[in-house]
Scaffold this motif. Structure first.
Motif, PDB file in Angstrom:
ATOM      1  N   GLY A  42       0.810  -1.211   0.000  1.00  0.00           N
ATOM      2  CA  GLY A  42       0.000   0.000   0.000  1.00  0.00           C
ATOM      3  C   GLY A  42       0.843   1.259   0.000  1.00  0.00           C
ATOM      4  O   GLY A  42       0.590   2.194  -0.766  1.00  0.00           O
ATOM      5  N   LEU A  43       1.852   1.303   0.836  1.00  0.00           N
ATOM      6  CA  LEU A  43       2.733   2.473   0.885  1.00  0.00           C
ATOM      7  C   LEU A  43       3.499   2.641  -0.421  1.00  0.00           C
ATOM      8  O   LEU A  43       3.689   3.759  -0.906  1.00  0.00           O
ATOM      9  N   SER A  44       3.920   1.541  -1.003  1.00  0.00           N
ATOM     10  CA  SER A  44       4.644   1.608  -2.265  1.00  0.00           C
ATOM     11  C   SER A  44       3.752   2.135  -3.381  1.00  0.00           C
ATOM     12  O   SER A  44       4.148   3.024  -4.142  1.00  0.00           O
ATOM     13  N   GLU A  45       2.532   1.593  -3.476  1.00  0.00           N
ATOM     14  CA  GLU A  45       1.606   2.047  -4.517  1.00  0.00           C
ATOM     15  C   GLU A  45       1.195   3.494  -4.315  1.00  0.00           C
ATOM     16  O   GLU A  45       0.954   4.218  -5.270  1.00  0.00           O
ATOM     17  N   ALA A  46       1.118   3.922  -3.045  1.00  0.00           N
ATOM     18  CA  ALA A  46       0.686   5.281  -2.741  1.00  0.00           C
ATOM     19  C   ALA A  46       1.806   6.294  -2.903  1.00  0.00           C
ATOM     20  O   ALA A  46       1.576   7.494  -2.841  1.00  0.00           O
ATOM     21  N   GLY A  47       3.023   5.817  -3.106  1.00  0.00           N
ATOM     22  CA  GLY A  47       4.142   6.731  -3.225  1.00  0.00           C
ATOM     23  C   GLY A  47       4.524   7.335  -1.894  1.00  0.00           C
ATOM     24  O   GLY A  47       4.939   8.485  -1.817  1.00  0.00           O
ATOM     25  N   ALA A  48       4.370   6.558  -0.823  1.00  0.00           N
ATOM     26  CA  ALA A  48       4.677   7.061   0.513  1.00  0.00           C
ATOM     27  C   ALA A  48       5.744   6.205   1.193  1.00  0.00           C
ATOM     28  O   ALA A  48       5.893   6.239   2.405  1.00  0.00           O
ATOM     29  N   SER A  49       6.492   5.445   0.424  1.00  0.00           N
ATOM     30  CA  SER A  49       7.485   4.549   0.983  1.00  0.00           C
ATOM     31  C   SER A  49       8.760   5.303   1.327  1.00  0.00           C
ATOM     32  O   SER A  49       9.200   6.186   0.589  1.00  0.00           O
ATOM     33  N   ASP A  50       9.369   4.935   2.453  1.00  0.00           N
ATOM     34  CA  ASP A  50      10.653   5.538   2.801  1.00  0.00           C
ATOM     35  C   ASP A  50      11.811   4.745   2.186  1.00  0.00           C
ATOM     36  O   ASP A  50      12.964   5.097   2.358  1.00  0.00           O
ATOM     37  N   ARG A  51      11.504   3.697   1.466  1.00  0.00           N
ATOM     38  CA  ARG A  51      12.525   2.867   0.819  1.00  0.00           C
ATOM     39  C   ARG A  51      12.789   3.288  -0.625  1.00  0.00           C
ATOM     40  O   ARG A  51      13.618   2.693  -1.296  1.00  0.00           O
ATOM     41  N   GLN A  52      12.055   4.282  -1.114  1.00  0.00           N
ATOM     42  CA  GLN A  52      12.197   4.726  -2.500  1.00  0.00           C
ATOM     43  C   GLN A  52      12.519   6.210  -2.530  1.00  0.00           C
ATOM     44  O   GLN A  52      12.215   6.941  -1.584  1.00  0.00           O
ATOM     45  N   THR A  53      13.081   6.650  -3.635  1.00  0.00           N
ATOM     46  CA  THR A  53      13.399   8.061  -3.779  1.00  0.00           C
ATOM     47  C   THR A  53      12.110   8.858  -3.980  1.00  0.00           C
ATOM     48  O   THR A  53      11.088   8.305  -4.394  1.00  0.00           O
ATOM     49  N   PRO A  54      12.154  10.160  -3.711  1.00  0.00           N
ATOM     50  CA  PRO A  54      10.954  10.977  -3.944  1.00  0.00           C
ATOM     51  C   PRO A  54      10.463  10.913  -5.393  1.00  0.00           C
ATOM     52  O   PRO A  54       9.256  10.904  -5.639  1.00  0.00           O
ATOM     53  N   ALA A  55      11.376  10.832  -6.345  1.00  0.00           N
ATOM     54  CA  ALA A  55      10.977  10.731  -7.756  1.00  0.00           C
ATOM     55  C   ALA A  55      10.237   9.420  -8.013  1.00  0.00           C
ATOM     56  O   ALA A  55       9.220   9.396  -8.716  1.00  0.00           O
ATOM     57  N   GLU A  56      10.741   8.312  -7.447  1.00  0.00           N
ATOM     58  CA  GLU A  56      10.066   7.024  -7.614  1.00  0.00           C
ATOM     59  C   GLU A  56       8.684   7.048  -6.957  1.00  0.00           C
ATOM     60  O   GLU A  56       7.723   6.497  -7.500  1.00  0.00           O
ATOM     61  N   ASN A  57       8.590   7.685  -5.778  1.00  0.00           N
ATOM     62  CA  ASN A  57       7.306   7.775  -5.093  1.00  0.00           C
ATOM     63  C   ASN A  57       6.289   8.538  -5.928  1.00  0.00           C
ATOM     64  O   ASN A  57       5.136   8.118  -6.047  1.00  0.00           O
ATOM     65  N   ARG A  58       6.687   9.665  -6.517  1.00  0.00           N
ATOM     66  CA  ARG A  58       5.765  10.435  -7.357  1.00  0.00           C
ATOM     67  C   ARG A  58       5.311   9.612  -8.557  1.00  0.00           C
ATOM     68  O   ARG A  58       4.135   9.602  -8.929  1.00  0.00           O
ATOM     69  N   LYS A  59       6.252   8.891  -9.160  1.00  0.00           N
ATOM     70  CA  LYS A  59       5.936   8.073 -10.333  1.00  0.00           C
ATOM     71  C   LYS A  59       4.937   6.964  -9.971  1.00  0.00           C
ATOM     72  O   LYS A  59       3.973   6.712 -10.692  1.00  0.00           O
ATOM     73  N   ARG A  60       5.150   6.310  -8.840  1.00  0.00           N
ATOM     74  CA  ARG A  60       4.255   5.226  -8.420  1.00  0.00           C
ATOM     75  C   ARG A  60       2.850   5.734  -8.122  1.00  0.00           C
ATOM     76  O   ARG A  60       1.867   5.080  -8.453  1.00  0.00           O
ATOM     77  N   LEU A  61       2.741   6.909  -7.495  1.00  0.00           N
ATOM     78  CA  LEU A  61       1.427   7.460  -7.207  1.00  0.00           C
ATOM     79  C   LEU A  61       0.699   7.804  -8.500  1.00  0.00           C
ATOM     80  O   LEU A  61      -0.484   7.499  -8.651  1.00  0.00           O
ATOM     81  N   ARG A  62       1.401   8.399  -9.462  1.00  0.00           N
ATOM     82  CA  ARG A  62       0.780   8.721 -10.756  1.00  0.00           C
ATOM     83  C   ARG A  62       0.316   7.457 -11.454  1.00  0.00           C
ATOM     84  O   ARG A  62      -0.795   7.394 -11.995  1.00  0.00           O
ATOM     85  N   THR A  63       1.138   6.424 -11.453  1.00  0.00           N
ATOM     86  CA  THR A  63       0.801   5.163 -12.108  1.00  0.00           C
ATOM     87  C   THR A  63      -0.425   4.522 -11.451  1.00  0.00           C
ATOM     88  O   THR A  63      -1.341   4.059 -12.134  1.00  0.00           O
ATOM     89  N   THR A  64      -0.455   4.507 -10.125  1.00  0.00           N
ATOM     90  CA  THR A  64      -1.564   3.910  -9.393  1.00  0.00           C
ATOM     91  C   THR A  64      -2.861   4.653  -9.675  1.00  0.00           C
ATOM     92  O   THR A  64      -3.904   4.041  -9.921  1.00  0.00           O
ATOM     93  N   GLU A  65      -2.809   5.989  -9.650  1.00  0.00           N
ATOM     94  CA  GLU A  65      -4.019   6.769  -9.894  1.00  0.00           C
ATOM     95  C   GLU A  65      -4.516   6.595 -11.326  1.00  0.00           C
ATOM     96  O   GLU A  65      -5.716   6.547 -11.569  1.00  0.00           O
ATOM     97  N   ALA A  66      -3.594   6.476 -12.278  1.00  0.00           N
ATOM     98  CA  ALA A  66      -4.000   6.260 -13.665  1.00  0.00           C
ATOM     99  C   ALA A  66      -4.689   4.899 -13.811  1.00  0.00           C
ATOM    100  O   ALA A  66      -5.689   4.765 -14.517  1.00  0.00           O
ATOM    101  N   ARG A  67      -4.170   3.889 -13.126  1.00  0.00           N
ATOM    102  CA  ARG A  67      -4.758   2.555 -13.181  1.00  0.00           C
ATOM    103  C   ARG A  67      -6.150   2.563 -12.558  1.00  0.00           C
ATOM    104  O   ARG A  67      -7.076   1.942 -13.067  1.00  0.00           O
TER     105      ARG A  67
END
Length: 103
Positions: A42-67
């Protein structure tokens, strides 16, 4: 942990709901049995993970919302459902046409 935005909270809530319903799958397609793993997904898909860079988090949130905006199903999953129902002409159909044919 940093505060989550409303959009991120909605994604995490949806993922945990899928986990409770037993429909959440990991990347390999196996059912998720651990609440801890569900939260991580959930955190990964939401772009709120502390294990990923801020750029990766933004990308994941955009991808999830588009899906989610596209109805959540991929063309491949729609095609598999159409094949199971033996709908003729399914191989030439677009995603929108598959959705209409399955309704």
């Amino acid at each position: 942990m940093a505060k989550q935005s409303g959009r991120q909270k909605a994604v995490v809530e949806r993922v945990l709901h899928e986990f409770k319903q037993g429909t959440l799958e990991s990347g390999s397609g196996a059912k998720v049995k651990s609440r801890r793993q569900a939260v991580a997904i959930g955190l990964s898909e939401a772009g709120a993970s502390d294990r990923q860079t801020p750029a990766e988090n933004r990308k994941r949130l955009r991808t999830t919302e588009a899906r989610q905006a596209a109805g959540g199903e991929t063309k491949a999953s729609l095609y598999a459902r159409a094949r199971a129902r033996n709908i003729p002409g399914r191989s030439r159909m677009s995603k929108a046409a598959l959705i209409r044919a399955l309704e």
